[in-house]
Write a protein that holds these residues in place. Structure first.
Motif, PDB file in Angstrom:
ATOM      1  N   ILE A 182       0.848  -1.190   0.000  1.00 18.92           N
ATOM      2  CA  ILE A 182       0.000   0.000   0.000  1.00 18.92           C
ATOM      3  C   ILE A 182       0.878   1.233   0.000  1.00 18.92           C
ATOM      4  O   ILE A 182       1.819   1.347   0.804  1.00 18.92           O
ATOM      5  N   LEU A 183       0.573   2.177  -0.886  1.00 19.65           N
ATOM      6  CA  LEU A 183       1.228   3.478  -0.913  1.00 19.65           C
ATOM      7  C   LEU A 183       0.155   4.540  -0.686  1.00 19.65           C
ATOM      8  O   LEU A 183      -0.749   4.710  -1.501  1.00 19.65           O
ATOM      9  N   LEU A 184       0.253   5.248   0.420  1.00 15.79           N
ATOM     10  CA  LEU A 184      -0.667   6.338   0.727  1.00 15.79           C
ATOM     11  C   LEU A 184      -0.186   7.607   0.040  1.00 15.79           C
ATOM     12  O   LEU A 184       0.995   7.971   0.137  1.00 15.79           O
ATOM     13  N   GLY A 222       8.823   6.674   1.504  1.00 16.46           N
ATOM     14  CA  GLY A 222       8.084   7.227   0.382  1.00 16.46           C
ATOM     15  C   GLY A 222       7.715   6.289  -0.734  1.00 16.46           C
ATOM     16  O   GLY A 222       7.049   6.704  -1.683  1.00 16.46           O
ATOM     17  N   PHE A 223       8.095   5.011  -0.661  1.00 14.81           N
ATOM     18  CA  PHE A 223       7.649   4.057  -1.668  1.00 14.81           C
ATOM     19  C   PHE A 223       7.544   2.670  -1.058  1.00 14.81           C
ATOM     20  O   PHE A 223       8.176   2.355  -0.044  1.00 14.81           O
ATOM     21  N   ALA A 224       6.696   1.836  -1.672  1.00 19.50           N
ATOM     22  CA  ALA A 224       6.359   0.513  -1.134  1.00 19.50           C
ATOM     23  C   ALA A 224       6.962  -0.551  -2.041  1.00 19.50           C
ATOM     24  O   ALA A 224       6.391  -0.894  -3.072  1.00 19.50           O
ATOM     25  N   ASP A 225       8.118  -1.060  -1.655  1.00 18.89           N
ATOM     26  CA  ASP A 225       8.912  -1.896  -2.541  1.00 18.89           C
ATOM     27  C   ASP A 225       9.097  -3.328  -2.070  1.00 18.89           C
ATOM     28  O   ASP A 225       9.955  -4.047  -2.595  1.00 18.89           O
ATOM     29  N   ALA A 226       8.295  -3.763  -1.110  1.00 17.17           N
ATOM     30  CA  ALA A 226       8.400  -5.145  -0.621  1.00 17.17           C
ATOM     31  C   ALA A 226       7.001  -5.664  -0.330  1.00 17.17           C
ATOM     32  O   ALA A 226       6.104  -4.890   0.035  1.00 17.17           O
ATOM     33  N   PRO A 227       6.769  -6.974  -0.491  1.00 19.19           N
ATOM     34  CA  PRO A 227       5.434  -7.525  -0.219  1.00 19.19           C
ATOM     35  C   PRO A 227       4.941  -7.157   1.177  1.00 19.19           C
ATOM     36  O   PRO A 227       5.689  -7.246   2.164  1.00 19.19           O
TER      37      PRO A 227
END
Length: 351
Positions: A119-121, A179-184
């Motif tokens: 999830i990226l808010l 600032g970013f979602a890079d893992a499960p």
């Protein structure tokens, strides 16, 4: 200054690339009527540019009778996704959810993350997203600090204003935001750049002085009257005193009629050099939720209320975030911040 739709889409493409979105991925964009239309459009266009399977999940707005004001962080835990299993399944089917609505602190968000979905808010104004566009270096600096934080067993804060606060660590995890979602299963927030954990239950003790110039969120106000003194014992705020700002804070928290609103929640410090302490004064209160205040480099950020997102027992809707300037932060008596200046670990320092 205003950001164009084209520029914002380019920024989204950058952030989604850092979030490992490609033509093998699916992206769900969660929105409601109050979502920023430029952000929704940019997320969709950037996902398509990267070849991802993109779709929108739109939910009706949610407002609880206890909620006060329009700030998205002023009432947490219950959202338009509460008791909506069909929509939750649609989000869990995606590899990444771009949340333009705000699921933070809700059980549904935790269930989505546990399924492996990222999830990226993204709810701040486009100008703010552009100014704090995340980088790989942001992640490296935050994770360097997180490595040290995870090894610590005590957290201490002092200030010339009178703060003298201690807590034990280890019961709850350290959370990093870059600032970013890079893992499960990862949740992150663009813009950000800070880290935090939670005191062991019942261990928070001492005095925190919210000085003139420090910030109260979600009020999005600078303390102006006189300092607010919080007396803390056994993990809870027991007394709030000072001038008008203290009275305002007392009345707001008492409105929820829930003893858990006084519990100490997460504690940590800011590491984002592009976040500005002064920025909040240049935005209308309904424009933003105040991520500059939460992330500016060298702050001591503490919060009150819920801790369910890390398996804790408190699911209270009142969540205050209070960033302080000019504090010194110590992990096991070793300084990581000295009077508002980040000094350690080496990997978290600007080069």
């Amino acid at each position: 200054m205003p950001v164009s739709q084209s520029e914002l889409t380019q920024h989204f493409e950058h952030v989604l690339t850092l979030s490992k979105v490609d033509d093998t991925q699916s992206v769900a964009i969660l929105k409601s009527h109050y979502s920023n239309a430029m952000i929704v459009t940019a997320a969709m266009e950037a996902s398509q540019r990267l070849g991802a399977k993109a779709y929108i999940v739109e939910l009706a707005s949610f407002n609880h009778r206890t909620a006060v004001g329009n700030d998205l962080t002023a009432y947490v835990g219950h959202t338009a996704l509460t008791d909506h299993p069909a929509a939750q399944q649609a989000l869990m089917a995606a590899d990444l959810v771009v949340d333009t609505m705000m699921l933070l602190h809700s059980p549904e968000q935790e269930a989505i993350l546990k399924s492996g979905t990222r999830i990226l808010l993204a709810v701040e104004p486009p100008e703010m997203l552009a100014r704090m566009l995340p980088t790989v270096q942001d992640k490296q600096r935050v994770e360097a600090a997180a490595d040290v934080f995870r090894q610590a067993s005590t957290f201490k804060v002092t200030s010339c204003a009178g703060t003298d606060f201690t807590a034990s660590l280890g019961q709850y995890p350290v959370v990093s935001e870059y600032g970013f979602a890079d893992a499960p299963g990862r949740w992150d927030h663009w813009p950000s750049g800070f880290l935090f954990s939670w005191p062991n239950e019942g261990s928070a003790e001492g005095t925190v002085v919210v000085d003139v110039g420090d910030i109260l969120l979600p009020f999005k106000t600078y303390v102006r009257d006189k300092p607010i003194t919080l007396e803390i014992s056994e993990g809870f705020i027991r007394k709030i005193h000072g001038g008008f700002d203290a009275e305002y804070l007392r009345e707001y928290m008492a409105h929820f009629k829930d003893p858990d609103v006084y519990a100490f929640s997460h504690i940590g410090w800011g590491l984002q050099p592009r976040a500005q302490w002064s920025a909040m004064g240049l935005h209308d209160k309904n424009d933003a939720i105040g991520m500059d205040a939460r992330a500016f480099e060298g702050n001591f950020l503490f919060s009150t209320g819920p801790n369910t997102e890390v398996g804790g027992p408190r699911n209270t809707p009142c969540h205050m975030d209070i960033p302080l300037r000019h504090c010194s932060v110590f992990l096991d008596d070793s300084a990581v911040v000295e009077e508002g200046r980040v000094v350690a670990p080496q990997g978290s320092l600007l080069t």
